[in-house]
Design a protein around this motif. Structure first.
Motif, PDB file in Angstrom:
ATOM      1  N   ASP A 170       0.861  -1.178   0.000  1.00  0.00           N
ATOM      2  CA  ASP A 170       0.000   0.000   0.000  1.00  0.00           C
ATOM      3  C   ASP A 170       0.900   1.232   0.000  1.00  0.00           C
ATOM      4  O   ASP A 170       1.713   1.411   0.911  1.00  0.00           O
ATOM      5  CB  ASP A 170      -0.925   0.018   1.220  1.00  0.00           C
ATOM      6  N   LEU A 171       0.778   2.067  -1.025  1.00  0.00           N
ATOM      7  CA  LEU A 171       1.568   3.287  -1.122  1.00  0.00           C
ATOM      8  C   LEU A 171       0.858   4.415  -0.381  1.00  0.00           C
ATOM      9  O   LEU A 171      -0.346   4.625  -0.555  1.00  0.00           O
ATOM     10  CB  LEU A 171       1.783   3.677  -2.577  1.00  0.00           C
ATOM     11  N   LYS A 172       1.601   5.128   0.416  1.00  0.00           N
ATOM     12  CA  LYS A 172       1.042   6.181   1.261  1.00  0.00           C
ATOM     13  C   LYS A 172       0.813   7.449   0.443  1.00  0.00           C
ATOM     14  O   LYS A 172       1.758   8.062  -0.050  1.00  0.00           O
ATOM     15  CB  LYS A 172       1.999   6.466   2.421  1.00  0.00           C
ATOM     16  N   GLU A 283      13.786   1.686  -0.230  1.00  0.00           N
ATOM     17  CA  GLU A 283      14.821   2.606  -0.693  1.00  0.00           C
ATOM     18  C   GLU A 283      14.493   3.135  -2.087  1.00  0.00           C
ATOM     19  O   GLU A 283      14.686   4.319  -2.377  1.00  0.00           O
ATOM     20  CB  GLU A 283      16.185   1.896  -0.701  1.00  0.00           C
ATOM     21  N   ARG A 284      13.996   2.269  -2.955  1.00  0.00           N
ATOM     22  CA  ARG A 284      13.636   2.667  -4.306  1.00  0.00           C
ATOM     23  C   ARG A 284      12.548   3.737  -4.284  1.00  0.00           C
ATOM     24  O   ARG A 284      12.641   4.764  -4.984  1.00  0.00           O
ATOM     25  CB  ARG A 284      13.157   1.452  -5.089  1.00  0.00           C
ATOM     26  N   LEU A 285      11.518   3.539  -3.497  1.00  0.00           N
ATOM     27  CA  LEU A 285      10.424   4.501  -3.418  1.00  0.00           C
ATOM     28  C   LEU A 285      10.892   5.825  -2.831  1.00  0.00           C
ATOM     29  O   LEU A 285      10.464   6.908  -3.272  1.00  0.00           O
ATOM     30  CB  LEU A 285       9.280   3.922  -2.578  1.00  0.00           C
ATOM     31  N   ARG A 286      11.767   5.757  -1.827  1.00  0.00           N
ATOM     32  CA  ARG A 286      12.249   6.984  -1.175  1.00  0.00           C
ATOM     33  C   ARG A 286      12.941   7.894  -2.180  1.00  0.00           C
ATOM     34  O   ARG A 286      12.794   9.113  -2.123  1.00  0.00           O
ATOM     35  CB  ARG A 286      13.208   6.615  -0.038  1.00  0.00           C
ATOM     36  N   ARG A 287      13.659   7.316  -3.130  1.00  0.00           N
ATOM     37  CA  ARG A 287      14.370   8.110  -4.134  1.00  0.00           C
ATOM     38  C   ARG A 287      13.416   8.875  -5.036  1.00  0.00           C
ATOM     39  O   ARG A 287      13.810   9.881  -5.657  1.00  0.00           O
ATOM     40  CB  ARG A 287      15.263   7.195  -4.970  1.00  0.00           C
ATOM     41  N   TYR A 288      12.180   8.443  -5.112  1.00  0.00           N
ATOM     42  CA  TYR A 288      11.194   9.099  -5.975  1.00  0.00           C
ATOM     43  C   TYR A 288      10.076   9.767  -5.172  1.00  0.00           C
ATOM     44  O   TYR A 288       8.993  10.007  -5.694  1.00  0.00           O
ATOM     45  CB  TYR A 288      10.615   8.089  -6.962  1.00  0.00           C
ATOM     46  N   GLY A 289      10.344  10.066  -3.918  1.00  0.00           N
ATOM     47  CA  GLY A 289       9.392  10.804  -3.101  1.00  0.00           C
ATOM     48  C   GLY A 289       8.206  10.019  -2.611  1.00  0.00           C
ATOM     49  O   GLY A 289       7.206  10.602  -2.190  1.00  0.00           O
ATOM     50  N   LEU A 290       8.302   8.695  -2.655  1.00  0.00           N
ATOM     51  CA  LEU A 290       7.183   7.856  -2.236  1.00  0.00           C
ATOM     52  C   LEU A 290       7.581   7.014  -1.027  1.00  0.00           C
ATOM     53  O   LEU A 290       8.757   6.847  -0.729  1.00  0.00           O
ATOM     54  CB  LEU A 290       6.737   6.927  -3.376  1.00  0.00           C
TER      55      LEU A 290
END
Length: 456
Positions: A170-172, A283-290
């Motif tokens: 689930d993406l916040k 880590e992957r999501l953090r790099r794209y603001g997610l």
């Protein structure tokens, strides 16, 4: 059908020019398209207008679909001219809120009518390119694909591959947290016609109007806008789908994935690889603001061996997960073989019943036949989505509860309360009994493959 159109894989018709764009996109995955805006012609704008919902609420312009139809051809010619001269200006979206199942409210943006028309036309053009790029496990808001296609794919993948663990992701606040600059950078990998990204920027930067006050949106895409689903798919295609494909190429065990917009489920053969993927994904999501919604993201044991493994540990029944409104449960069929049982999610069912109860109170003094027609339409629509094998018992309970609510509403119309026996025939007449609408996924898969092998 017009002779200068060509069918696509989804069955829709596009101009020969757009058909050529799709062919080029299919043959060359690296090509950047330098000339696209000329495909947004008056004919496409007209098709986009007639494809809009006719009774949709107006945006900040106050223009309804019916009002715009007056002098339509002159309006479309003027709109076409402004788009190609660079004089077209996007208007802010009107902010409204709709209730969510958890009691909170989801913000939506209602675009102005001309913005909807132009966005729809641009989506038609961009689909010709990105439909050749998007992965097969992506199902949300794509031509010729729907929620039941995604549900079928997940069912078949779990049955057909060595899946022992399920990652329910689930993406916040996904739509609200898309990095606009990163999004434009990703679009530039395929779109070199600068006029298209310029228009997309206009829509992203138009802002919102709430109670007469304009505010800027620093990030995210306006939920409810025609183009937002495509932009979301483009973002997740590069951020998640491509990366996942690359990640699982080096995996030792089977890995499956099914994604519908920002709702995704993954299956793993090995627990270790599932945990490693989850760590890399953060880590992957953090790099794209997610980021993941950690409260809703779960890694659970699921599959043909889940029941046996949990029983050996004294842990009780295997955990279940919910995807696209259906709760997926490890079960056994009549032969004792592993089966995935899918039933309507309880929260979603209770929310619908609360809505019907409230609406029946408001309709209490309407003619019985009028209320009956309305309930018949509501239940038929509900079955159209939820009537799958294994879920009929739940739907029958749903129907009985609706009948009870109607019974109590009718009883409040007069001091002489009717009996259930007296109203039984009334309920039988107006409240349809559920029947399976969607066959088992394997049967639907066989049918789709047969159609593909023997097209008309």
């Amino acid at each position: 059908m017009e002779p200068n159109t060509q069918p696509t894989q989804s069955g829709e018709r596009v101009s020969q020019g757009l058909h050529g764009v799709r062919e080029r996109a299919r043959k060359n995955k690296q090509e950047r398209f330098t000339a696209l805006l000329h495909h947004v012609n008056v004919d496409l704008l007209r098709e986009s207008y007639y494809g809009l919902k006719r009774k949709a609420a107006p945006g900040v312009d106050g223009m309804t679909w019916k009002e715009y139809e007056t002098g339509l051809e002159d309006r479309l010619k003027d709109l076409h001219s402004r788009v190609h001269r660079g004089a077209y200006r996007a208007l802010p979206s009107k902010r409204v809120y709709i209730p969510k199942a958890n009691g909170r409210q989801r913000p939506l943006g209602i675009a102005a009518l001309e913005d909807k028309i132009v966005q729809s036309a641009v989506v038609t053009v961009l689909h010709q390119i990105y439909e050749e790029d998007f992965r097969g496990f992506s199902y949300g808001f794509r031509p010729g694909r729907g929620q039941h296609n995604a549900l079928d794919a997940l069912y078949m993948a779990i049955h057909g591959r060595k899946v022992n663990w399920i990652l329910d992701m689930d993406l916040k606040g996904f739509f609200d947290n898309i990095d606009k600059e990163r999004l434009m950078e990703l679009i530039g990998r395929r779109i070199a016609d600068t006029r298209i990204p310029r228009m997309i920027r206009k829509w992203l930067n138009a802002g919102i109007i709430e109670e007469g006050i304009w505010s800027e949106t620093e990030k995210g895409t306006p939920q409810g806008a025609v183009i937002s689903p495509l932009l979301a798919n483009i973002y997740l295609h590069y951020v998640l789908d491509q990366w996942t494909d690359q990640w699982r190429q080096s995996a030792q065990g089977d890995i499956i994935m099914v994604r519908y917009a920002d709702d995704a489920v993954m299956g793993f053969q090995h627990e270790g690889e599932a945990k490693r993927f989850l760590s890399d994904l953060r880590e992957r999501l953090r790099r794209y603001g997610l980021e993941l919604n950690e409260e809703k993201t779960r890694l659970i044991r699921f599959g043909r061996f889940a029941r046996l493994n949990r029983e050996e540990r004294g842990e009780g029944k295997p955990e279940a997960f919910t995807f696209l409104g259906f709760r997926h449960i490890c079960a056994e069929n009549s032969l004792g073989r592993f089966e995935i049982r899918r039933i309507t999610d309880g929260d979603r069912r209770r929310k619908k019943l609360r809505q019907l109860k409230q609406q029946l109170r408001c309709r209490m003094h309407e003619p019985v036949a009028q209320t009956g027609e309305w309930l018949k339409s509501v239940l038929s629509g509900y079955y159209q989505y939820h009537a799958i094998p294994g879920n009929l018992t739940v739907l029958k309970r749903f129907r009985r509860q609706v009948a009870r609510y109607w019974f109590h509403a009718l009883g409040q119309r007069s001091q002489r309360r009717p009996t259930w026996e007296k109203l039984g025939k009334l309920f039988d007449h107006w409240l349809p009994v559920p029947h399976v609408v969607h066959e088992f996924p394997d049967a639907r898969f066989r049918a789709s493959r047969l159609r593909a092998a023997h097209p008309k």
